[in-house]
Write an enzyme that holds these catalytic residues in place. Structure first.
Site, PDB file in Angstrom:
ATOM      1  N   HIS A   1     -10.506  58.119  17.868  1.00  0.00           N
ATOM      2  CA  HIS A   1     -11.632  57.309  17.400  1.00  0.00           C
ATOM      3  C   HIS A   1     -12.878  58.195  17.331  1.00  0.00           C
ATOM      4  CE1 HIS A   1     -14.785  54.327  17.210  1.00  0.00           C
ATOM      5  NE2 HIS A   1     -13.868  53.488  16.767  1.00  0.00           N
TER       6      HIS A   1
ATOM      7  N   GLU B   1     -11.968  55.152   9.229  1.00  0.00           N
ATOM      8  CA  GLU B   1     -13.240  54.547   9.610  1.00  0.00           C
ATOM      9  C   GLU B   1     -14.380  55.514   9.317  1.00  0.00           C
ATOM     10  OE1 GLU B   1     -12.435  51.432  12.956  1.00  0.00           O
ATOM     11  OE2 GLU B   1     -12.728  53.392  13.853  1.00  0.00           O
TER      12      GLU B   1
ATOM     13  N   GLY C   1     -14.197  46.421  15.510  1.00  0.00           N
ATOM     14  CA  GLY C   1     -14.873  46.507  16.793  1.00  0.00           C
ATOM     15  C   GLY C   1     -15.608  45.218  17.113  1.00  0.00           C
ATOM     16  N   GLY C   2     -16.914  45.201  16.830  1.00  0.00           N
ATOM     17  CA  GLY C   2     -17.788  44.090  17.206  1.00  0.00           C
ATOM     18  C   GLY C   2     -17.243  42.702  16.902  1.00  0.00           C
TER      19      GLY C   2
ATOM     20  N   SER D   1     -17.608  47.947  10.475  1.00  0.00           N
ATOM     21  CA  SER D   1     -18.354  46.732  10.132  1.00  0.00           C
ATOM     22  C   SER D   1     -17.520  45.714   9.350  1.00  0.00           C
ATOM     23  CB  SER D   1     -19.642  47.081   9.373  1.00  0.00           C
ATOM     24  OG  SER D   1     -20.507  47.825  10.231  1.00  0.00           O
TER      25      SER D   1
ATOM     26  N   GLY E   1     -20.241  49.944  13.400  1.00  0.00           N
ATOM     27  CA  GLY E   1     -21.260  49.288  14.215  1.00  0.00           C
ATOM     28  C   GLY E   1     -22.641  49.285  13.576  1.00  0.00           C
TER      29      GLY E   1
ATOM     30  N   GLU F   1     -15.817  57.754  18.180  1.00  0.00           N
ATOM     31  CA  GLU F   1     -16.644  57.781  19.397  1.00  0.00           C
ATOM     32  C   GLU F   1     -16.037  58.727  20.431  1.00  0.00           C
ATOM     33  OE1 GLU F   1     -16.646  53.545  19.893  1.00  0.00           O
ATOM     34  OE2 GLU F   1     -17.904  53.363  18.113  1.00  0.00           O
TER      35      GLU F   1
ATOM     36  N   ASN G   1     -10.639  46.482  18.357  1.00  0.00           N
ATOM     37  CA  ASN G   1     -10.960  47.580  19.270  1.00  0.00           C
ATOM     38  C   ASN G   1     -12.123  47.110  20.139  1.00  0.00           C
ATOM     39  OD1 ASN G   1     -11.693  49.921  20.527  1.00  0.00           O
ATOM     40  ND2 ASN G   1     -12.448  50.952  18.683  1.00  0.00           N
ATOM     41  N   TRP G   2     -11.807  46.769  21.374  1.00  0.00           N
ATOM     42  CA  TRP G   2     -12.838  46.209  22.249  1.00  0.00           C
ATOM     43  C   TRP G   2     -13.786  47.266  22.812  1.00  0.00           C
ATOM     44  CZ3 TRP G   2      -9.801  42.030  25.579  1.00  0.00           C
ATOM     45  CH2 TRP G   2      -9.527  40.928  24.745  1.00  0.00           C
ATOM     46  N   LYS G   3     -13.468  48.519  22.623  1.00  0.00           N
ATOM     47  CA  LYS G   3     -14.308  49.613  23.146  1.00  0.00           C
ATOM     48  C   LYS G   3     -14.624  49.357  24.627  1.00  0.00           C
ATOM     49  CE  LYS G   3     -15.948  50.295  18.501  1.00  0.00           C
ATOM     50  NZ  LYS G   3     -16.977  50.763  17.592  1.00  0.00           N
TER      51      LYS G   3
HETATM   52  P1  PGA Z   1     -17.166  47.958  14.179  1.00  0.00           P
HETATM   53  O1  PGA Z   1     -16.291  49.091  14.879  1.00  0.00           O
HETATM   54  O2  PGA Z   1     -16.204  46.952  13.584  1.00  0.00           O
HETATM   55  O3  PGA Z   1     -17.996  47.365  15.273  1.00  0.00           O
HETATM   56  O4  PGA Z   1     -17.985  48.626  13.104  1.00  0.00           O
HETATM   57  C1  PGA Z   1     -15.089  49.523  14.311  1.00  0.00           C
HETATM   58  C2  PGA Z   1     -14.453  50.586  15.186  1.00  0.00           C
HETATM   59  O5  PGA Z   1     -15.160  51.448  15.696  1.00  0.00           O
HETATM   60  O6  PGA Z   1     -13.222  50.587  15.383  1.00  0.00           O
END
Ligand code: PGA
Length: 252
Positions: free
Chosen positions: A96, A168, A234-235, A213, A174, A98, A9-11
């Protein structure tokens, strides 16, 4: 047997040249993943979908990070399912945390989007997960159950089998504070029991990912759990080196 899935997930990261560079550089690792029977994909921003589709191997799944449930019309700032399909996108992340937090996305809204995606033969990746306060209050399961029951309301078992779920915990996204594999398995196992109650045997074919994470050095732990079918990352999905590390961890 459920096929393992890694979805990056590149956000709100990467310009088009950066996305193109990733797409051009991921060929070998995608081939390696496919050879080991693993599905791999990324979810770029809307503007980066085309460059990734154009330059990545066709086996790389390309997902959008959101969609509007209406086919067209007066919805300023929105993107429709036919628009995604026309450029070759077949997957879409929904709900998601966010988007729930910053864009007011509710499970009810996700339900409409999930139904519209399924009607168009697309694959929804529906995210759920609790806040730290909910976790500490010991209310994770009831909270996540409500998100699942509302988000997947009125789906047939056949439709539900096509959905991917991502669990999640918000406190792990994150933050570098990942849930232990036992916590992740406990909640994901519970989600599967809810799915069994809603959809019967179809629950056994629904892939449930863990996210929060996940890194190259901890992904294998999660994959050792019976109900965890992959990861939404994500990251650690942003660089080619790290993405390769995730694939290697998945294969191990
Ligand atoms: P993260 O994000 O791996 O950076 O914790 C995961 C996500 O929000 O899908």
């Amino acid at each position: 047997m459920r096929k393992k899935l890694l979805l990056g997930n590149w956000k709100m990261n990467k310009t088009r040249p950066e996305a193109k560079e990733f797409a051009q550089g991921c060929g070998e690792m995608v081939e390696y993943a496919v050879k080991h029977g693993i599905d791999v994909g990324v979810a770029p921003t809307f503007v980066c979908l085309c460059p990734v589709i154009k330059h990545a191997p066709k086996e790389l799944i390309v997902a959008a990070q959101n969609v509007n449930e209406h086919p067209s019309g007066a919805y300023t700032g929105e993107i429709s399912i036919p628009m995604l399909q026309e450029i070759g996108v077949e997957w879409c992340i929904l709900g998601h945390s966010e988007r729930r937090e910053y864009n007011g996305e509710t499970s009810e809204a996700c339900n409409l989007k999930i139904k519209a995606l399924l009607a168009a033969n697309m694959i929804p990746v529906y995210c759920c997960g609790e806040s730290l306060a909910t976790f500490e209050a010991g209310k994770t399961k009831e909270f996540v159950e409500e998100q699942i029951r509302t988000g997947l309301k009125d789906l047939t078992a056949e439709e539900a089998a096509k959905v991917v779920i991502a669990y999640e915990p918000i406190w792990a996204i994150g933050t570098g504070k990942s849930a232990t594999k036992e916590i992740a398995e406990d909640t994901i196992g519970y989600i599967r029991s809810v799915l069994r109650d809603m959809f019967g045997e179809a629950a056994e074919t629904i892939r449930i990912l863990y996210g929060g994470s996940v890194k190259p050095n901890n992904i294998a732990e999660y994959m050792s759990q019976p109900d965890i079918d992959g990861a939404l990352v994500g990251g650690a999905s942003l660089t080619l080196d790290s993405y390769r590390g995730l694939i290697e961890g998945l294969v191990a």
